[in-house]
Design an enzyme around this catalytic site. Sequence first.
Site, mmCIF file in Angstrom:
data_model
loop_
_atom_site.group_PDB
_atom_site.id
_atom_site.type_symbol
_atom_site.label_atom_id
_atom_site.label_comp_id
_atom_site.label_asym_id
_atom_site.label_seq_id
_atom_site.Cartn_x
_atom_site.Cartn_y
_atom_site.Cartn_z
ATOM 1 N N GLU A 43 41.242 52.677 39.011
ATOM 2 C CA GLU A 43 40.128 51.826 39.441
ATOM 3 C C GLU A 43 40.656 50.488 39.964
ATOM 4 O O GLU A 43 40.229 50.001 41.023
ATOM 5 C CB GLU A 43 39.184 51.602 38.267
ATOM 6 C CG GLU A 43 38.071 50.602 38.524
ATOM 7 C CD GLU A 43 37.448 50.103 37.236
ATOM 8 O OE1 GLU A 43 36.852 49.006 37.271
ATOM 9 O OE2 GLU A 43 37.565 50.781 36.201
ATOM 10 N N ASP A 47 40.263 49.379 43.893
ATOM 11 C CA ASP A 47 39.562 48.149 44.260
ATOM 12 C C ASP A 47 40.391 47.344 45.260
ATOM 13 O O ASP A 47 39.869 46.838 46.263
ATOM 14 C CB ASP A 47 39.285 47.326 43.006
ATOM 15 C CG ASP A 47 38.712 45.956 43.329
ATOM 16 O OD1 ASP A 47 37.625 45.876 43.912
ATOM 17 O OD2 ASP A 47 39.376 44.948 43.008
ATOM 18 N N ASP A 116 32.858 52.387 39.236
ATOM 19 C CA ASP A 116 34.265 52.334 38.828
ATOM 20 C C ASP A 116 34.991 53.636 39.180
ATOM 21 O O ASP A 116 36.153 53.619 39.607
ATOM 22 C CB ASP A 116 34.370 52.077 37.325
ATOM 23 C CG ASP A 116 33.907 50.678 36.931
ATOM 24 O OD1 ASP A 116 33.734 49.834 37.834
ATOM 25 O OD2 ASP A 116 33.707 50.442 35.723
ATOM 26 N N GLU A 119 35.943 53.716 42.849
ATOM 27 C CA GLU A 119 37.168 52.952 43.096
ATOM 28 C C GLU A 119 38.395 53.738 42.639
ATOM 29 O O GLU A 119 39.437 53.730 43.313
ATOM 30 C CB GLU A 119 37.107 51.610 42.373
ATOM 31 C CG GLU A 119 36.138 50.625 42.994
ATOM 32 C CD GLU A 119 36.109 49.294 42.276
ATOM 33 O OE1 GLU A 119 35.914 48.266 42.951
ATOM 34 O OE2 GLU A 119 36.270 49.276 41.035
#
Length: 223
Positions: A43, A47, A116, A119
């Site tokens: 995650e 990101d 989440d 990502e």
Amino acid sequence: MIRLGDLESALGYRFRQPGHLIEALCHRSWAADYGGASNERLEFLGDTILQMVVTNFIYEEYPRFAEGKMAQLRSSVVNKKVLYLIAQELDLGVYLSLGAGEEATGGREKTSILADAMEAVIGAVYLDGGLTAADELIMERWEERIRAEAREPGRRDYKSRLNVALGQEAGRVRYEVTFSGPDHDRLYTAWAFLGDQELGKGSGGSKREAEQQAASQSIDLIA
């Protein structure tokens, strides 16, 4: 039986090392209950890759945009809400590995968990196929959103758009909202009504987000 190949088809990417995708779908509640790695590291990576790819696209495509306008455009399309919507488009919740507690409290539909996980999937694609593969995945899902937001900033204010579409009837629109889950991770569900007629339903991590999604569905219904 859930087949990860179906998710790969939806993503438009076939993993050379399926373990990357499996890890991306493993919520920390599953790791706590059954052991193994969670998707939190992926995650974090995803990101960063998402921010970089979108930033580069905005920089290249909109040379007249000042720094502030570029930052505003990026924040309008790189956020939990958009990640959640894209995860829903992919039916990502179906593929998640959740612990017993999250499974029992609707974790497959929670905004934060889905955002989440999205990502993490981006991070997994990057690890497996490099920046080119991640770029292709991101732009397939984000490019039109970026261009539309650049053309019409704030166009995702669906409640206002619904009122405009209904004209004189707009005063009869009302919303009913419920929520479930703990304080730190609530899932809100909203219904939009025109008088007593249900127009649409939506969900999200806040009351406002749920109402916006209900309004969006309502627009589709009356269009």
